[in-house]
Design a protein around this motif. Structure first.
Motif, PDB file in Angstrom:
ATOM      1  N   MET A   1      -2.736  21.927  -3.427  1.00  0.00           N
ATOM      2  CA  MET A   1      -2.453  21.021  -2.326  1.00  0.00           C
ATOM      3  C   MET A   1      -2.500  19.586  -2.842  1.00  0.00           C
ATOM      4  SD  MET A   1      -4.290  20.875   1.388  1.00  0.00           S
ATOM      5  CE  MET A   1      -3.687  22.521   1.760  1.00  0.00           C
ATOM      6  N   ALA A   2      -1.415  18.850  -2.698  1.00  0.00           N
ATOM      7  CA  ALA A   2      -1.321  17.494  -3.231  1.00  0.00           C
ATOM      8  C   ALA A   2      -1.918  16.486  -2.260  1.00  0.00           C
ATOM      9  CB  ALA A   2       0.140  17.145  -3.520  1.00  0.00           C
ATOM     10  N   ILE A   3      -2.663  15.517  -2.817  1.00  0.00           N
ATOM     11  CA  ILE A   3      -3.273  14.458  -2.019  1.00  0.00           C
ATOM     12  C   ILE A   3      -2.917  13.115  -2.636  1.00  0.00           C
ATOM     13  CG2 ILE A   3      -5.431  13.438  -1.215  1.00  0.00           C
ATOM     14  CD1 ILE A   3      -6.676  16.184  -1.232  1.00  0.00           C
ATOM     15  N   ASP A   4      -2.356  12.233  -1.820  1.00  0.00           N
ATOM     16  CA  ASP A   4      -2.014  10.886  -2.272  1.00  0.00           C
ATOM     17  C   ASP A   4      -2.622   9.888  -1.298  1.00  0.00           C
ATOM     18  OD1 ASP A   4      -0.341   8.821  -3.769  1.00  0.00           O
ATOM     19  OD2 ASP A   4       0.415   8.579  -1.735  1.00  0.00           O
ATOM     20  N   ALA A   5      -3.391   8.933  -1.816  1.00  0.00           N
ATOM     21  CA  ALA A   5      -4.068   7.967  -0.953  1.00  0.00           C
ATOM     22  C   ALA A   5      -3.593   6.552  -1.264  1.00  0.00           C
ATOM     23  CB  ALA A   5      -5.577   8.062  -1.140  1.00  0.00           C
ATOM     24  N   THR A  50      -3.851   4.014  -4.500  1.00  0.00           N
ATOM     25  CA  THR A  50      -2.847   2.993  -4.789  1.00  0.00           C
ATOM     26  C   THR A  50      -2.920   1.871  -3.766  1.00  0.00           C
ATOM     27  OG1 THR A  50      -1.367   4.673  -5.715  1.00  0.00           O
ATOM     28  CG2 THR A  50      -0.383   2.553  -5.094  1.00  0.00           C
ATOM     29  N   PHE A  51      -3.003   0.635  -4.254  1.00  0.00           N
ATOM     30  CA  PHE A  51      -3.000  -0.513  -3.355  1.00  0.00           C
ATOM     31  C   PHE A  51      -1.586  -0.747  -2.842  1.00  0.00           C
ATOM     32  CE2 PHE A  51      -2.312  -5.087  -2.642  1.00  0.00           C
ATOM     33  CZ  PHE A  51      -3.212  -5.277  -1.599  1.00  0.00           C
ATOM     34  N   ILE A 165      -2.935  11.190   7.272  1.00  0.00           N
ATOM     35  CA  ILE A 165      -4.082  10.821   8.090  1.00  0.00           C
ATOM     36  C   ILE A 165      -4.492   9.392   7.763  1.00  0.00           C
ATOM     37  CG2 ILE A 165      -5.713  11.847   6.438  1.00  0.00           C
ATOM     38  CD1 ILE A 165      -7.404  12.701   8.887  1.00  0.00           C
ATOM     39  N   ALA A 166      -4.780   8.622   8.803  1.00  0.00           N
ATOM     40  CA  ALA A 166      -5.023   7.192   8.630  1.00  0.00           C
ATOM     41  C   ALA A 166      -6.324   6.759   9.291  1.00  0.00           C
ATOM     42  CB  ALA A 166      -3.862   6.390   9.215  1.00  0.00           C
ATOM     43  N   ILE A 167      -6.909   5.727   8.704  1.00  0.00           N
ATOM     44  CA  ILE A 167      -8.030   5.004   9.302  1.00  0.00           C
ATOM     45  C   ILE A 167      -7.583   3.555   9.437  1.00  0.00           C
ATOM     46  CG2 ILE A 167     -10.273   3.984   8.782  1.00  0.00           C
ATOM     47  CD1 ILE A 167     -10.851   6.627   9.707  1.00  0.00           C
ATOM     48  N   GLY A 168      -7.703   3.000  10.649  1.00  0.00           N
ATOM     49  CA  GLY A 168      -7.258   1.628  10.868  1.00  0.00           C
ATOM     50  C   GLY A 168      -8.278   0.820  11.639  1.00  0.00           C
ATOM     51  N   VAL A 169      -8.022  -0.471  11.718  1.00  0.00           N
ATOM     52  CA  VAL A 169      -8.953  -1.386  12.372  1.00  0.00           C
ATOM     53  C   VAL A 169      -8.208  -2.268  13.362  1.00  0.00           C
ATOM     54  CG1 VAL A 169      -8.717  -3.161  10.576  1.00  0.00           C
ATOM     55  CG2 VAL A 169     -10.813  -3.069  11.964  1.00  0.00           C
ATOM     56  N   VAL A 202      -4.376   5.266   4.172  1.00  0.00           N
ATOM     57  CA  VAL A 202      -3.517   6.363   4.602  1.00  0.00           C
ATOM     58  C   VAL A 202      -3.523   7.428   3.507  1.00  0.00           C
ATOM     59  CG1 VAL A 202      -1.183   7.109   5.186  1.00  0.00           C
ATOM     60  CG2 VAL A 202      -2.016   4.899   5.999  1.00  0.00           C
ATOM     61  N   ILE A 203      -3.885   8.643   3.877  1.00  0.00           N
ATOM     62  CA  ILE A 203      -3.952   9.740   2.928  1.00  0.00           C
ATOM     63  C   ILE A 203      -2.883  10.764   3.272  1.00  0.00           C
ATOM     64  CG2 ILE A 203      -5.392  11.566   1.938  1.00  0.00           C
ATOM     65  CD1 ILE A 203      -7.843   9.926   2.717  1.00  0.00           C
ATOM     66  N   SER A 204      -1.975  10.987   2.334  1.00  0.00           N
ATOM     67  CA  SER A 204      -0.888  11.964   2.522  1.00  0.00           C
ATOM     68  C   SER A 204      -1.310  13.299   1.957  1.00  0.00           C
ATOM     69  CB  SER A 204       0.386  11.471   1.819  1.00  0.00           C
ATOM     70  OG  SER A 204       0.800  10.232   2.348  1.00  0.00           O
TER      71      SER A 204
END
Length: 207
Positions: A1-5, A50-51, A165-169, A202-204
């Motif tokens: 399972m690939a994870i990209d953040a 990755t920024f 999936i995202a975390i925001g402010v 954001v994590i894909s």
């Protein structure tokens, strides 16, 4: 399972930025020198991410809300999903977001290998996830974005569907929100509000 953040910082003024650490599960107000420190980024769980100076919201719309599913006849949610929702909600103070995402992805992979539900079509898949989450929150008796986002990711990956999936402010406040999009759509939010929040991480996830 690939994870990209991917992650970003949100400027509060000309000296300070808001930064979220998925490895610590905390929001930080830091100076420019601190946000540029690779050692600190590693501590916060951003070392391998990755920024992205222009981090986009992974969701374009919400498929269902409390009003659209009001009065919908649906069977009780499986006890296992209700238990998972409660566990995620109670463990957030001890289990950082980044680790929780990886655990949810690993659990979905195991379920998928055991012959979990496959992906029939984008619309059907999103609708099924929305109704499942709605039923869980109805049976649990409360709604919270954090377990909802992680459970949405789990259900999507179990159905062999990619998600983000995202975390925001809600800048410049410290109020935060979590959401998960499948094909650019959040399956269910009782009161759609993700668009008010600027994503910090954001994590894909690909099955």
């Amino acid at each position: 399972m690939a994870i990209d953040a991917r992650w970003t910082r949100i400027l509060v003024d000309d000296r300070r930025s808001l930064l979220y650490g998925p490895g610590t599960g905390r929001l930080y107000l830091l100076g420019r020198r601190e946000t540029d420190d690779p050692r600190l980024r590693k501590v916060l769980g951003l070392g391998r991410s990755t920024f992205d100076s222009d981090l986009e919201d992974p969701a374009a719309t919400v498929a269902h809300n409390a009003a659209s599913l009001f009065g919908a006849a649906s069977p009780p949610a499986p006890a296992s999903l209700g238990a998972a929702y409660r566990l995620i909600d109670r463990s957030r103070s001890v289990l950082p977001f980044g680790h929780a995402v990886r655990l949810a992805a690993a659990a979905a992979r195991r379920r998928s290998r055991r012959g979990g539900p496959g992906a029939n079509g984008v619309i059907d898949r999103i609708d099924a996830i929305a109704r499942a989450i709605h039923a869980v929150e109805r049976d649990v008796g409360h709604a919270d974005c954090y377990p909802r986002a992680l459970l949405t990711a789990y259900l999507a990956l179990s159905a062999r569907a990619a998600c983000r999936i995202a975390i925001g402010v809600l800048a410049p406040t410290r109020k935060m929100h979590a959401w998960c999009a499948v094909g650019g759509v959040v399956p269910y939010e009782p009161a759609p509000e993700h668009y008010l929040y600027r994503p910090l991480v954001v994590i894909s996830l690909d099955p």
